[in-house]
Design a protein around this motif. Structure first.
Motif, PDB file in Angstrom:
ATOM      1  N   LEU A  42      21.017   3.750   4.416  1.00 16.72           N
ATOM      2  CA  LEU A  42      20.547   2.387   4.166  1.00 16.72           C
ATOM      3  C   LEU A  42      19.376   2.043   5.076  1.00 16.72           C
ATOM      4  N   ALA A  43      19.476   2.390   6.356  1.00 18.90           N
ATOM      5  CA  ALA A  43      18.398   2.103   7.301  1.00 18.90           C
ATOM      6  C   ALA A  43      17.121   2.838   6.911  1.00 18.90           C
ATOM      7  N   ARG A  44      17.246   4.100   6.501  1.00 16.38           N
ATOM      8  CA  ARG A  44      16.054   4.854   6.069  1.00 16.38           C
ATOM      9  C   ARG A  44      15.428   4.214   4.828  1.00 16.38           C
ATOM     10  N   THR A  45      16.258   3.776   3.899  1.00 11.12           N
ATOM     11  CA  THR A  45      15.739   3.135   2.693  1.00 11.12           C
ATOM     12  C   THR A  45      15.031   1.830   3.051  1.00 11.12           C
ATOM     13  N   LEU A  46      15.605   1.077   3.972  1.00 20.25           N
ATOM     14  CA  LEU A  46      14.963  -0.163   4.408  1.00 20.25           C
ATOM     15  C   LEU A  46      13.615   0.117   5.060  1.00 20.25           C
ATOM     16  N   GLU A  47      13.551   1.153   5.887  1.00 19.42           N
ATOM     17  CA  GLU A  47      12.281   1.513   6.533  1.00 19.42           C
ATOM     18  C   GLU A  47      11.231   1.889   5.490  1.00 19.42           C
ATOM     19  N   ARG A  48      11.634   2.702   4.502  1.00 14.92           N
ATOM     20  CA  ARG A  48      10.684   3.082   3.448  1.00 14.92           C
ATOM     21  C   ARG A  48      10.227   1.862   2.656  1.00 14.92           C
ATOM     22  N   ALA A  49      11.171   0.982   2.312  1.00 14.72           N
ATOM     23  CA  ALA A  49      10.822  -0.223   1.559  1.00 14.72           C
ATOM     24  C   ALA A  49       9.870  -1.096   2.380  1.00 14.72           C
ATOM     25  N   ASN A  50      10.115  -1.190   3.675  1.00 18.25           N
ATOM     26  CA  ASN A  50       9.244  -1.976   4.542  1.00 18.25           C
ATOM     27  C   ASN A  50       7.831  -1.395   4.573  1.00 18.25           C
ATOM     28  N   ARG A  51       7.726  -0.059   4.662  1.00 17.76           N
ATOM     29  CA  ARG A  51       6.399   0.575   4.657  1.00 17.76           C
ATOM     30  C   ARG A  51       5.698   0.348   3.320  1.00 17.76           C
ATOM     31  N   ARG A  52       6.449   0.458   2.224  1.00 21.34           N
ATOM     32  CA  ARG A  52       5.853   0.245   0.894  1.00 21.34           C
ATOM     33  C   ARG A  52       5.365  -1.204   0.753  1.00 21.34           C
ATOM     34  N   PHE A  53       6.165  -2.134   1.269  1.00 20.38           N
ATOM     35  CA  PHE A  53       5.758  -3.534   1.186  1.00 20.38           C
ATOM     36  C   PHE A  53       4.513  -3.779   2.035  1.00 20.38           C
ATOM     37  N   ALA A  54       4.439  -3.147   3.203  1.00 19.46           N
ATOM     38  CA  ALA A  54       3.246  -3.280   4.050  1.00 19.46           C
ATOM     39  C   ALA A  54       2.024  -2.721   3.327  1.00 19.46           C
ATOM     40  N   THR A  55       2.184  -1.609   2.632  1.00 14.97           N
ATOM     41  CA  THR A  55       1.090  -1.022   1.856  1.00 14.97           C
ATOM     42  C   THR A  55       0.664  -1.968   0.738  1.00 14.97           C
ATOM     43  N   PHE A  56       1.649  -2.561   0.072  1.00 15.34           N
ATOM     44  CA  PHE A  56       1.380  -3.544  -0.980  1.00 15.34           C
ATOM     45  C   PHE A  56       0.591  -4.729  -0.415  1.00 15.34           C
ATOM     46  N   LEU A  57       1.047  -5.277   0.726  1.00 12.24           N
ATOM     47  CA  LEU A  57       0.337  -6.401   1.343  1.00 12.24           C
ATOM     48  C   LEU A  57      -1.094  -6.020   1.723  1.00 12.24           C
ATOM     49  N   GLN A  58      -1.251  -4.821   2.307  1.00 16.05           N
ATOM     50  CA  GLN A  58      -2.589  -4.381   2.716  1.00 16.05           C
ATOM     51  C   GLN A  58      -3.515  -4.277   1.509  1.00 16.05           C
ATOM     52  N   ALA A  59      -3.006  -3.733   0.411  1.00 15.85           N
ATOM     53  CA  ALA A  59      -3.817  -3.612  -0.800  1.00 15.85           C
ATOM     54  C   ALA A  59      -4.219  -4.989  -1.324  1.00 15.85           C
ATOM     55  N   GLU A  60      -3.291  -5.925  -1.339  1.00 13.27           N
ATOM     56  CA  GLU A  60      -3.602  -7.270  -1.821  1.00 13.27           C
ATOM     57  C   GLU A  60      -4.606  -7.969  -0.905  1.00 13.27           C
ATOM     58  N   MET A  61      -4.432  -7.783   0.399  1.00 13.14           N
ATOM     59  CA  MET A  61      -5.365  -8.406   1.334  1.00 13.14           C
ATOM     60  C   MET A  61      -6.758  -7.795   1.191  1.00 13.14           C
TER      61      MET A  61
END
Length: 188
Positions: A42-61
């Motif tokens: 679960l922790a690894r999945t959360l870390e991956r999801a967090n990185r993906r969301f950061a990538t999503f935010l960076q792309a939008e910004m």
């Protein structure tokens, strides 16, 4: 070993709830998998999801022409929102360490995204609030996130699944926070 420990915990909970060991084992197994989902997965999945969301935010910004700050800065701005908060309140609301938070706030101030308002009774203490530039960025990011939310949520069943996922993650976060302070259940 971790799987055995988790299985033991589930079985012990089943005894307390008068559920058979077989039913208890099935509650922690995904129907499509034969492996037990542990806190580590679960922790690894959360870390991956967090990185993906950061990538999503960076792309939008980047699409919006915002290049002077990164996704962590944007999340901090979204955390502040319409409020006027102290540094201590920000630390309580998010996963920010003191040094990182101070650094992020310094950068956000230099780029014109936040204002620091000293308190009248103690000029050393400041409150943080967003500038108009930051409020516009937050509104844009919130609008884009809402579009993706509608795409993912789609129907009432998926919305309920997201609610259950949130409730589960929130319970895990509270359990891990409690364990960090007071130790694991067997140590108390």
């Amino acid at each position: 070993m971790i799987s055995d420990l988790l299985q033991h915990i589930v079985e012990a909970g089943a005894v307390e709830q008068n559920v058979s060991k077989q039913e208890a084992a099935e509650t922690v197994r995904s129907p499509a998998h034969t492996t037990i989902i542990t806190h580590f997965e679960l922790a690894r999945t959360l870390e991956r999801a967090n990185r993906r969301f950061a990538t999503f935010l960076q792309a939008e910004m980047t699409r919006q022409g915002v290049q002077e700050i990164g996704p962590a800065h944007a999340m901090l701005l979204l955390t502040i929102g319409d409020d006027e908060l102290s540094v201590g309140q920000l630390m309580d609301r998010g996963p920010y360490g003191g040094t990182n938070l101070s650094y992020y706030l310094k950068q956000l101030g230099e780029c014109g995204y936040i204002e620091r308002i000293p308190l009248a009774r103690d000029r050393r203490t400041v409150r943080i609030r967003l500038t108009e530039k930051a409020r516009e960025l937050c509104a844009d990011l919130t609008e884009v996130a809402a579009k993706y939310h509608r795409l993912v949520a789609g129907d009432p069943e998926n919305i309920r699944k997201m609610e259950v996922a949130f409730e589960t993650l929130d319970r895990l976060e509270r359990a891990w926070a409690t364990a960090a302070i007071f130790g694991s259940p067997g140590e108390r």
